[in-house]
Design a protein around this motif. Structure first.
Motif, PDB file in Angstrom:
ATOM      1  N   HIS A  63       0.849  -1.194   0.000  1.00 18.18           N
ATOM      2  CA  HIS A  63       0.000   0.000   0.000  1.00 18.18           C
ATOM      3  C   HIS A  63       0.877   1.234   0.000  1.00 18.18           C
ATOM      4  CE1 HIS A  63      -3.625   2.340   0.553  1.00 18.18           C
ATOM      5  NE2 HIS A  63      -3.103   2.938   1.609  1.00 18.18           N
ATOM      6  N   LYS A  64       0.794   1.986  -1.095  1.00 14.33           N
ATOM      7  CA  LYS A  64       1.628   3.182  -1.253  1.00 14.33           C
ATOM      8  C   LYS A  64       3.090   2.803  -1.063  1.00 14.33           C
ATOM      9  CE  LYS A  64      -2.167   6.263  -0.005  1.00 14.33           C
ATOM     10  NZ  LYS A  64      -2.679   7.322   0.888  1.00 14.33           N
ATOM     11  N   SER A  65       3.818   3.456  -0.151  1.00 12.51           N
ATOM     12  CA  SER A  65       5.239   3.160   0.009  1.00 12.51           C
ATOM     13  C   SER A  65       5.514   2.127   1.092  1.00 12.51           C
ATOM     14  CB  SER A  65       5.998   4.453   0.349  1.00 12.51           C
ATOM     15  OG  SER A  65       5.513   5.002   1.566  1.00 12.51           O
ATOM     16  N   GLY A  66       4.442   1.554   1.672  1.00  6.70           N
ATOM     17  CA  GLY A  66       4.631   0.605   2.763  1.00  6.70           C
ATOM     18  C   GLY A  66       3.753  -0.627   2.612  1.00  6.70           C
ATOM     19  N   TYR A  67       3.419  -1.221   3.769  1.00  7.77           N
ATOM     20  CA  TYR A  67       2.673  -2.479   3.785  1.00  7.77           C
ATOM     21  C   TYR A  67       1.565  -2.423   4.840  1.00  7.77           C
ATOM     22  CZ  TYR A  67       6.857  -4.099   1.353  1.00  7.77           C
ATOM     23  OH  TYR A  67       7.902  -4.236   0.466  1.00  7.77           O
ATOM     24  N   LEU A  68       0.371  -2.843   4.430  1.00 17.28           N
ATOM     25  CA  LEU A  68      -0.724  -3.030   5.372  1.00 17.28           C
ATOM     26  C   LEU A  68      -0.652  -4.439   5.932  1.00 17.28           C
ATOM     27  CD1 LEU A  68      -3.644  -1.510   3.241  1.00 17.28           C
ATOM     28  CD2 LEU A  68      -2.506  -0.408   5.185  1.00 17.28           C
ATOM     29  N   LEU A  69      -0.883  -4.577   7.235  1.00 12.20           N
ATOM     30  CA  LEU A  69      -0.987  -5.885   7.877  1.00 12.20           C
ATOM     31  C   LEU A  69      -2.412  -6.049   8.385  1.00 12.20           C
ATOM     32  CD1 LEU A  69       2.109  -5.638   7.717  1.00 12.20           C
ATOM     33  CD2 LEU A  69       2.234  -6.647  10.006  1.00 12.20           C
ATOM     34  N   ASP A  70      -3.121  -6.985   7.805  1.00 13.08           N
ATOM     35  CA  ASP A  70      -4.503  -7.300   8.170  1.00 13.08           C
ATOM     36  C   ASP A  70      -4.440  -8.422   9.209  1.00 13.08           C
ATOM     37  OD1 ASP A  70      -7.045  -8.447   8.291  1.00 13.08           O
ATOM     38  OD2 ASP A  70      -7.222  -8.796   6.142  1.00 13.08           O
ATOM     39  N   CYS A  71      -4.766  -8.103  10.463  1.00 13.33           N
ATOM     40  CA  CYS A  71      -4.615  -9.061  11.558  1.00 13.33           C
ATOM     41  C   CYS A  71      -5.887  -9.091  12.410  1.00 13.33           C
ATOM     42  CB  CYS A  71      -3.418  -8.706  12.433  1.00 13.33           C
ATOM     43  SG  CYS A  71      -3.549  -7.101  13.267  1.00 13.33           S
ATOM     44  N   GLU A  72      -5.997 -10.089  13.278  1.00 14.29           N
ATOM     45  CA  GLU A  72      -7.144 -10.143  14.172  1.00 14.29           C
ATOM     46  C   GLU A  72      -7.060  -9.001  15.191  1.00 14.29           C
ATOM     47  OE1 GLU A  72      -9.733 -13.287  16.849  1.00 14.29           O
ATOM     48  OE2 GLU A  72      -7.581 -13.579  16.703  1.00 14.29           O
ATOM     49  N   LYS A  73      -8.190  -8.373  15.467  1.00 16.90           N
ATOM     50  CA  LYS A  73      -8.223  -7.210  16.354  1.00 16.90           C
ATOM     51  C   LYS A  73      -7.628  -7.512  17.727  1.00 16.90           C
ATOM     52  CE  LYS A  73     -11.490  -4.238  16.038  1.00 16.90           C
ATOM     53  NZ  LYS A  73     -12.791  -3.531  16.012  1.00 16.90           N
ATOM     54  N   TYR A  74      -7.920  -8.704  18.258  1.00 18.94           N
ATOM     55  CA  TYR A  74      -7.432  -9.031  19.592  1.00 18.94           C
ATOM     56  C   TYR A  74      -5.933  -9.319  19.610  1.00 18.94           C
ATOM     57  CZ  TYR A  74     -12.309  -9.204  20.944  1.00 18.94           C
ATOM     58  OH  TYR A  74     -13.615  -8.867  21.182  1.00 18.94           O
ATOM     59  N   GLN A  75      -5.331  -9.420  18.420  1.00 22.58           N
ATOM     60  CA  GLN A  75      -3.878  -9.607  18.344  1.00 22.58           C
ATOM     61  C   GLN A  75      -3.157  -8.315  17.963  1.00 22.58           C
ATOM     62  OE1 GLN A  75      -2.695 -13.147  15.984  1.00 22.58           O
ATOM     63  NE2 GLN A  75      -2.359 -13.930  18.040  1.00 22.58           N
ATOM     64  N   ALA A  76      -3.904  -7.288  17.602  1.00 24.38           N
ATOM     65  CA  ALA A  76      -3.297  -6.091  17.020  1.00 24.38           C
ATOM     66  C   ALA A  76      -2.331  -5.386  17.966  1.00 24.38           C
ATOM     67  CB  ALA A  76      -4.382  -5.127  16.559  1.00 24.38           C
ATOM     68  N   ASP A  77      -2.736  -5.172  19.201  1.00 24.29           N
ATOM     69  CA  ASP A  77      -1.862  -4.467  20.140  1.00 24.29           C
ATOM     70  C   ASP A  77      -0.599  -5.269  20.422  1.00 24.29           C
ATOM     71  OD1 ASP A  77      -3.593  -2.331  20.321  1.00 24.29           O
ATOM     72  OD2 ASP A  77      -4.548  -3.006  22.174  1.00 24.29           O
ATOM     73  N   GLY A  78      -0.762  -6.581  20.592  1.00 25.41           N
ATOM     74  CA  GLY A  78       0.400  -7.431  20.839  1.00 25.41           C
ATOM     75  C   GLY A  78       1.346  -7.452  19.661  1.00 25.41           C
ATOM     76  N   LEU A  79       0.791  -7.536  18.451  1.00 25.87           N
ATOM     77  CA  LEU A  79       1.623  -7.522  17.251  1.00 25.87           C
ATOM     78  C   LEU A  79       2.337  -6.185  17.108  1.00 25.87           C
ATOM     79  CD1 LEU A  79       2.610  -8.712  14.598  1.00 25.87           C
ATOM     80  CD2 LEU A  79       0.442  -8.036  13.541  1.00 25.87           C
ATOM     81  N   PHE A  80       1.617  -5.100  17.355  1.00 24.42           N
ATOM     82  CA  PHE A  80       2.228  -3.765  17.302  1.00 24.42           C
ATOM     83  C   PHE A  80       3.406  -3.678  18.269  1.00 24.42           C
ATOM     84  CE2 PHE A  80       2.747   0.568  18.745  1.00 24.42           C
ATOM     85  CZ  PHE A  80       2.649   1.330  17.586  1.00 24.42           C
ATOM     86  N   ASN A  81       3.215  -4.147  19.489  1.00 21.55           N
ATOM     87  CA  ASN A  81       4.276  -4.083  20.494  1.00 21.55           C
ATOM     88  C   ASN A  81       5.456  -4.983  20.134  1.00 21.55           C
ATOM     89  OD1 ASN A  81       2.789  -2.280  22.054  1.00 21.55           O
ATOM     90  ND2 ASN A  81       1.840  -3.895  23.269  1.00 21.55           N
ATOM     91  N   GLN A  82       5.154  -6.173  19.594  1.00 26.23           N
ATOM     92  CA  GLN A  82       6.226  -7.093  19.225  1.00 26.23           C
ATOM     93  C   GLN A  82       7.067  -6.527  18.086  1.00 26.23           C
ATOM     94  OE1 GLN A  82       6.516  -9.816  21.045  1.00 26.23           O
ATOM     95  NE2 GLN A  82       8.213 -10.823  19.991  1.00 26.23           N
ATOM     96  N   LEU A  83       6.411  -5.949  17.093  1.00 34.23           N
ATOM     97  CA  LEU A  83       7.146  -5.329  15.998  1.00 34.23           C
ATOM     98  C   LEU A  83       7.978  -4.153  16.492  1.00 34.23           C
ATOM     99  CD1 LEU A  83       4.375  -5.381  13.244  1.00 34.23           C
ATOM    100  CD2 LEU A  83       6.449  -6.779  13.292  1.00 34.23           C
ATOM    101  N   SER A  84       7.426  -3.397  17.431  1.00 34.86           N
ATOM    102  CA  SER A  84       8.139  -2.242  17.985  1.00 34.86           C
ATOM    103  C   SER A  84       9.397  -2.676  18.728  1.00 34.86           C
ATOM    104  CB  SER A  84       7.219  -1.451  18.916  1.00 34.86           C
ATOM    105  OG  SER A  84       6.112  -0.928  18.203  1.00 34.86           O
TER     106      SER A  84
END
Length: 295
Positions: A63-84
């Motif tokens: 998407h544009k110059s980056g990437y969209l990650l379509d994930c389950e809502k209940y995993q979103a915060d954890g995934l965000f933190n893990q990537l960070s």
């Protein structure tokens, strides 16, 4: 799926990975090859523990110059933190766009009505500026539209799609043997390869190193895969997460997801596993069906 039905997947969230190092950043982490992702191709991937255990899964869309990650809502915060945590000094921006974007699913048949659409898992087109992709896990799950929430209903009207009961979509996913929700219940409970990610186009065994790659490759190369995640159908009674599944006195699996669309980790090569028989848990009688796409 009916060609005019659309399912608003309110249980999904969208993260956005952008920046000069975004491609290399993802390539070093995920189980699939980010080089597969382009303007016309999306992919399914996972993020594993260093031991190869399941943590998160998601669909990646250019998407544009980056990437969209379509994930389950209940995993979103954890995934965000893990990537960070992995970000360190990388030139990467990680955004949670869940309040702005929504995911809608509709049939493969409808997808193929679009100009330039191909009957190919992961194939991606644009509707105006918004990506529409044929589910990279299995084409029978249909297509996914990722769109700004403000434009959603006007676009659905123009596409002649009608909002339908999302449980129809969940039931189809469960019947196909693809977990539709409650992914948090799988975290650290099984290896990523036991989630059938190879068959769902979520693991690339030819790419370089990624988190959890060593054990994943070892299980594959040494033919050590003896358990798989499979859907359960309750005949009577109640399931409880973590309980054993038995054929007479022989345990052939364990319940991992016990809600509306249950799944279990099954010893599918065990001589006591037979799809034709009913199995028992402490309080339930069930059947287990191996998905057609598993050999």
């Amino acid at each position: 799926m009916n060609i005019k039905n659309v399912y608003i997947l309110e249980d999904r969230s969208i993260l956005y990975i952008n920046g000069d190092d975004a491609k290399d950043f993802l390539q070093n982490l995920i189980s699939n090859d980010i080089n597969k992702v382009s303007e016309v191709d999306s992919c399914f991937a996972s993020l594993l523990t260093p031991q190869g255990k399941f943590l998160y899964e998601f669909i990646i869309i250019k998407h544009k110059s980056g990437y969209l990650l379509d994930c389950e809502k209940y995993q979103a915060d954890g995934l965000f933190n893990q990537l960070s945590l992995y970000k360190l000094r990388s030139k990467v921006e990680i955004l949670n766009l869940s309040n702005e974007f929504v995911v809608a699913a509709f049939s493969n048949e409808k997808f193929l009505k679009f100009d330039d659409a191909k009957d190919q898992a992961g194939f991606t087109i644009k509707y105006r500026e918004d990506p529409i992709l044929l589910d990279p896990r299995n084409k029978q799950l249909g297509a996914r539209l990722i769109i700004n929430l403000e434009k959603l209903y006007l676009s659905l009207k123009k596409l002649d799609l009608h909002d339908s009961n999302v449980n129809e979509y969940y039931s189809l996913s469960h019947k196909l043997g693809i977990v539709p929700k409650d992914l948090n219940k799988l975290q650290n409970k099984l290896f990523g390869i036991e989630c059938n990610f190879e068959e769902l186009n979520g693991i690339d065994f030819k790419k370089g190193c990624y988190v959890g790659q060593e054990n994943t490759a070892r299980i594959k190369l040494k033919n050590k895969l003896s358990k798989r995640l499979m859907p359960i159908k309750i005949i009577e009674g109640k399931l409880n997460k973590g309980e054993g599944i038995f054929n007479n006195e022989n345990e052939i699996g364990k319940v991992l997801i016990d809600n509306d669309y249950p799944f279990a980790l099954i010893k599918y090569l065990d001589e006591n596993f037979d799809e034709k028989v009913n199995f028992k848990t402490k309080e339930a009688t069930i059947t287990v069906k191996k998905p057609y796409w598993i050999n």
